[in-house]
Scaffold this active site. Structure first.
Site, PDB file in Angstrom:
ATOM      1  N   TYR A  33     -70.409  62.718  -9.918  1.00  8.32           N
ATOM      2  CA  TYR A  33     -69.023  63.146  -9.643  1.00  8.32           C
ATOM      3  C   TYR A  33     -68.868  64.546 -10.228  1.00  8.32           C
ATOM      4  O   TYR A  33     -69.142  64.755 -11.414  1.00  8.32           O
ATOM      5  CB  TYR A  33     -68.006  62.256 -10.364  1.00  8.32           C
ATOM      6  CG  TYR A  33     -67.839  60.853  -9.862  1.00  8.32           C
ATOM      7  CD1 TYR A  33     -68.876  59.924  -9.941  1.00  8.32           C
ATOM      8  CD2 TYR A  33     -66.607  60.414  -9.374  1.00  8.32           C
ATOM      9  CE1 TYR A  33     -68.692  58.615  -9.519  1.00  8.32           C
ATOM     10  CE2 TYR A  33     -66.430  59.099  -8.952  1.00  8.32           C
ATOM     11  CZ  TYR A  33     -67.478  58.204  -9.026  1.00  8.32           C
ATOM     12  OH  TYR A  33     -67.305  56.903  -8.626  1.00  8.32           O
ATOM     13  N   GLN A  64     -71.643  61.285   2.076  1.00  7.68           N
ATOM     14  CA  GLN A  64     -70.405  60.578   1.747  1.00  7.68           C
ATOM     15  C   GLN A  64     -69.604  61.500   0.843  1.00  7.68           C
ATOM     16  O   GLN A  64     -70.016  61.812  -0.276  1.00  7.68           O
ATOM     17  CB  GLN A  64     -70.705  59.260   1.012  1.00  7.68           C
ATOM     18  CG  GLN A  64     -69.472  58.393   0.753  1.00  7.68           C
ATOM     19  CD  GLN A  64     -69.102  57.505   1.934  1.00  7.68           C
ATOM     20  OE1 GLN A  64     -69.820  57.439   2.929  1.00  7.68           O
ATOM     21  NE2 GLN A  64     -67.969  56.830   1.852  1.00  7.68           N
ATOM     22  N   HIS A  66     -74.068  49.743  -2.688  1.00  7.76           N
ATOM     23  CA  HIS A  66     -74.889  50.474  -3.656  1.00  7.76           C
ATOM     24  C   HIS A  66     -76.005  49.658  -4.320  1.00  7.76           C
ATOM     25  O   HIS A  66     -76.236  49.764  -5.528  1.00  7.76           O
ATOM     26  CB  HIS A  66     -73.990  51.059  -4.745  1.00  7.76           C
ATOM     27  CG  HIS A  66     -73.105  52.190  -4.265  1.00  7.76           C
ATOM     28  ND1 HIS A  66     -73.404  52.969  -3.190  1.00  7.76           N
ATOM     29  CD2 HIS A  66     -71.904  52.650  -4.745  1.00  7.76           C
ATOM     30  CE1 HIS A  66     -72.452  53.871  -3.021  1.00  7.76           C
ATOM     31  NE2 HIS A  66     -71.520  53.697  -3.935  1.00  7.76           N
ATOM     32  N   GLU A  78     -72.489  62.464  -1.719  1.00 12.32           N
ATOM     33  CA  GLU A  78     -73.646  61.568  -1.739  1.00 12.32           C
ATOM     34  C   GLU A  78     -74.419  61.777  -0.446  1.00 12.32           C
ATOM     35  O   GLU A  78     -74.008  61.285   0.613  1.00 12.32           O
ATOM     36  CB  GLU A  78     -73.169  60.114  -1.845  1.00 12.32           C
ATOM     37  CG  GLU A  78     -72.321  59.821  -3.054  1.00 12.32           C
ATOM     38  CD  GLU A  78     -71.383  58.632  -2.830  1.00 12.32           C
ATOM     39  OE1 GLU A  78     -71.866  57.525  -2.594  1.00 12.32           O
ATOM     40  OE2 GLU A  78     -70.150  58.831  -2.878  1.00 12.32           O
ATOM     41  N   HIS A 107     -75.101  59.721  -7.204  1.00 12.15           N
ATOM     42  CA  HIS A 107     -73.650  59.512  -7.107  1.00 12.15           C
ATOM     43  C   HIS A 107     -72.896  60.380  -8.118  1.00 12.15           C
ATOM     44  O   HIS A 107     -71.831  59.979  -8.611  1.00 12.15           O
ATOM     45  CB  HIS A 107     -73.362  58.023  -7.357  1.00 12.15           C
ATOM     46  CG  HIS A 107     -72.121  57.505  -6.726  1.00 12.15           C
ATOM     47  ND1 HIS A 107     -70.857  57.954  -7.073  1.00 12.15           N
ATOM     48  CD2 HIS A 107     -71.931  56.585  -5.763  1.00 12.15           C
ATOM     49  CE1 HIS A 107     -69.953  57.300  -6.357  1.00 12.15           C
ATOM     50  NE2 HIS A 107     -70.582  56.461  -5.554  1.00 12.15           N
ATOM     51  N   ASP A 134     -63.155  59.094   1.705  1.00 11.72           N
ATOM     52  CA  ASP A 134     -64.244  58.218   1.254  1.00 11.72           C
ATOM     53  C   ASP A 134     -65.009  57.838   2.524  1.00 11.72           C
ATOM     54  O   ASP A 134     -65.041  56.692   2.935  1.00 11.72           O
ATOM     55  CB  ASP A 134     -63.670  56.981   0.547  1.00 11.72           C
ATOM     56  CG  ASP A 134     -64.754  56.131  -0.120  1.00 11.72           C
ATOM     57  OD1 ASP A 134     -65.936  56.496  -0.002  1.00 11.72           O
ATOM     58  OD2 ASP A 134     -64.404  55.111  -0.740  1.00 11.72           O
ATOM     59  N   ASN A 157     -74.270  53.001  -0.488  1.00 10.50           N
ATOM     60  CA  ASN A 157     -73.165  52.701   0.420  1.00 10.50           C
ATOM     61  C   ASN A 157     -73.201  51.249   0.915  1.00 10.50           C
ATOM     62  O   ASN A 157     -73.946  50.434   0.391  1.00 10.50           O
ATOM     63  CB  ASN A 157     -73.072  53.693   1.577  1.00 10.50           C
ATOM     64  CG  ASN A 157     -71.619  54.022   1.901  1.00 10.50           C
ATOM     65  OD1 ASN A 157     -70.867  53.134   2.246  1.00 10.50           O
ATOM     66  ND2 ASN A 157     -71.236  55.274   1.753  1.00 10.50           N
ATOM     67  N   ARG A 158     -72.403  50.960   1.936  1.00 11.56           N
ATOM     68  CA  ARG A 158     -72.127  49.554   2.278  1.00 11.56           C
ATOM     69  C   ARG A 158     -73.015  48.984   3.377  1.00 11.56           C
ATOM     70  O   ARG A 158     -73.396  49.708   4.303  1.00 11.56           O
ATOM     71  CB  ARG A 158     -70.659  49.427   2.721  1.00 11.56           C
ATOM     72  CG  ARG A 158     -69.711  49.696   1.586  1.00 11.56           C
ATOM     73  CD  ARG A 158     -68.254  49.734   2.013  1.00 11.56           C
ATOM     74  NE  ARG A 158     -67.421  49.939   0.830  1.00 11.56           N
ATOM     75  CZ  ARG A 158     -67.254  51.122   0.218  1.00 11.56           C
ATOM     76  NH1 ARG A 158     -67.836  52.213   0.699  1.00 11.56           N
ATOM     77  NH2 ARG A 158     -66.511  51.221  -0.872  1.00 11.56           N
TER      78      ARG A 158
HETATM   79  C1  GLA Z   1     -68.872  55.178  -3.022  1.00 15.34           C
HETATM   80  C2  GLA Z   1     -67.987  54.428  -2.114  1.00 15.34           C
HETATM   81  C3  GLA Z   1     -66.633  54.338  -2.692  1.00 15.34           C
HETATM   82  C4  GLA Z   1     -66.679  53.730  -4.068  1.00 15.34           C
HETATM   83  C5  GLA Z   1     -67.604  54.524  -4.928  1.00 15.34           C
HETATM   84  C6  GLA Z   1     -67.799  53.905  -6.273  1.00 15.34           C
HETATM   85  O1  GLA Z   1     -68.682  56.507  -2.946  1.00 15.34           O
HETATM   86  O2  GLA Z   1     -67.944  54.946  -0.813  1.00 15.34           O
HETATM   87  O3  GLA Z   1     -65.805  53.565  -1.857  1.00 15.34           O
HETATM   88  O4  GLA Z   1     -67.120  52.401  -3.981  1.00 15.34           O
HETATM   89  O5  GLA Z   1     -68.845  54.646  -4.324  1.00 15.34           O
HETATM   90  O6  GLA Z   1     -66.594  53.630  -6.897  1.00 15.34           O
END
Ligand code: GLA
Length: 385
Positions: A214, A321, A138, A349, A212, A284, A112-113
């Site tokens: 999906y 997340q 990430h 996540e 991560h 998100d 994450n950020r």
């Molecule tokens: C995370 C982020 C999203 C995006 C994905 C990858 O889940 O929160 O905003 O960047 O990764 O695409």
């Protein structure tokens, strides 16, 4: 009277033998052998990449490769016993090397950020690459998702497990400390995919490892995930600004489109007229899990009505997340030859909250020398009866 006693005894014996039969049926499923095979999957910069495949006694199959520790496939049956691959990704290593949004990958050092790629620790300011303008995302330009991990087959509870290790030198991607990481993947006969993370450092560093993957429980490449029904054991979430950095508030979900305390169809409110939804382009966001004990507990559950597949996740982490693939745009073609369009997959996540190093009120994500980082997440698959 004697007749009644006899009827009771016969009834009790019947119930007893039926429950024994049930137990032995369950036991045979749980006790069967899990196998793990290994095959070459190409190479990255001259380093060979291996694909490991677990198969359990129910025929569930999970593929994991050493590049990025990526979960390449999760093949699991639906309510009619039909198997489908419920993880997004590619058939070959080349697909992953061309660039992708972290499909199935281990993410680190910081999932994450981190706002503007900056944080201060022990009086020193650190600067990370801005790879998600204006923030760091990430783990940076070459995060753990792009490392070839060392692999070893180990045994856990009498079953095979995959131990992946990697090291990250002091200063890599701007993070302090020489870090060693270990991730253990295993698959049980209860259809549980377990991911266990460990790390140690020689200097304090932020750390937020996650996976991560999906999911599309109707099968990857089968379209959008809007009909999936989600329940999250989370009474709060961390609202964000327009760059998806938390404001610092822990906001109750009640009365907002973020409320998944009752099972709710993803599509019902994903385009709601709501500032948070607009900032995320849908879901998100980080949910604050009710379980803050650090002990493994159910974090939520997702069901897909057509296939009847159910995914539960258990975690020791304080947050998750929930991302709905809002950035997928049809340019990547998956394993079934279908383009992944917007919202064709969702992620859960499990993590520390985004930008924790800049929010002293969030649970600390700092690993210090002498400590061992440890957390566990389990994705468990089953079906509606
Ligand atoms: C995370 C982020 C999203 C995006 C994905 C990858 O889940 O929160 O905003 O960047 O990764 O695409």
């Amino acid at each position: 009277m004697i007749k009644q006693v006899w009827i009771c005894m016969i009834g009790a014996a019947l119930v007893f033998s039926m429950s024994c039969a049930q137990q032995s049926e369950d036991a045979s499923k749980k006790e069967g052998t899990v196998t793990m095979t290994q095959q070459p999957f190409g190479d990255v910069e001259g380093k060979p990449v291996e694909l490991y495949t677990f198969t359990n006694a129910n025929g569930m199959e999970v593929g994991i490769m050493t590049y990025g520790g990526i979960i390449v496939s999760i093949k699991t049956p639906d309510k009619n016993g039909q198997t489908a691959d419920v993880a997004l990704g590619f058939n070959s290593l080349e697909g992953y090397l061309k660039g992708h949004p972290y499909f199935g990958a281990l993410v680190g050092r910081y999932g994450n950020r981190i706002a503007k790629g900056k944080f201060t620790l022990d009086g020193q300011e650190y600067t990370l690459a801005i790879n998600n303008d204006p923030n760091a995302l990430h783990g940076g330009l070459k995060g753990f998702d792009k490392k070839v991990w060392d692999a070893q087959e180990i045994e856990q509870d009498g079953q095979p497990a995959l131990e992946l290790t990697c090291s990250s030198p002091d200063g890599e991607e701007g993070y302090p400390g020489n870090l060693t990481c270990k991730v253990i993947y295993s698959l049980s006969n209860d259809n549980e995919l377990k991911i266990e993370y460990f790390a140690e450092t020689d200097k304090a560093t932020p750390l937020n490892l996650t996976n991560h993957v999906y999911f599309n429980l109707a099968g990857e490449g089968s379209g959008d995930i809007l009909d999936h029904v989600v329940m999250l054991k989370a009474g709060k979430f961390t609202p964000v600004d327009e760059t998806l950095i938390p404001t610092g508030e822990l906001r109750p979900v009640e009365g907002t489109p973020m409320d998944f305390t009752q099972p709710t169809r993803i599509g019902d409110r994903i385009d709601a007229d709501d500032e948070q939804i607009k900032f995320g382009g849908g879901y998100d966001h980080n949910w604050v899990l009710d379980n803050q004990s650090g002990q493994l507990a159910l974090g939520g559950l997702v069901t897909e009505p057509t296939s009847g597949r159910i995914l539960e996740f258990y975690t020791t982490q304080p947050g998750v997340q929930f991302y709905c693939g809002n950035f997928l745009d049809g340019t990547l073609v998956g394993k079934a030859g279908k383009a992944y369009e917007k919202r064709n997959g969702f992620c859960l996540e499990t993590q520390h909250y985004p930008d924790s190093p800049n929010h002293p009120n969030f649970p600390s994500s700092i690993l210090k020398p002498g400590e061992t980082y440890h957390h566990v997440t389990v994705y468990k698959f089953s079906t509606e009866k």
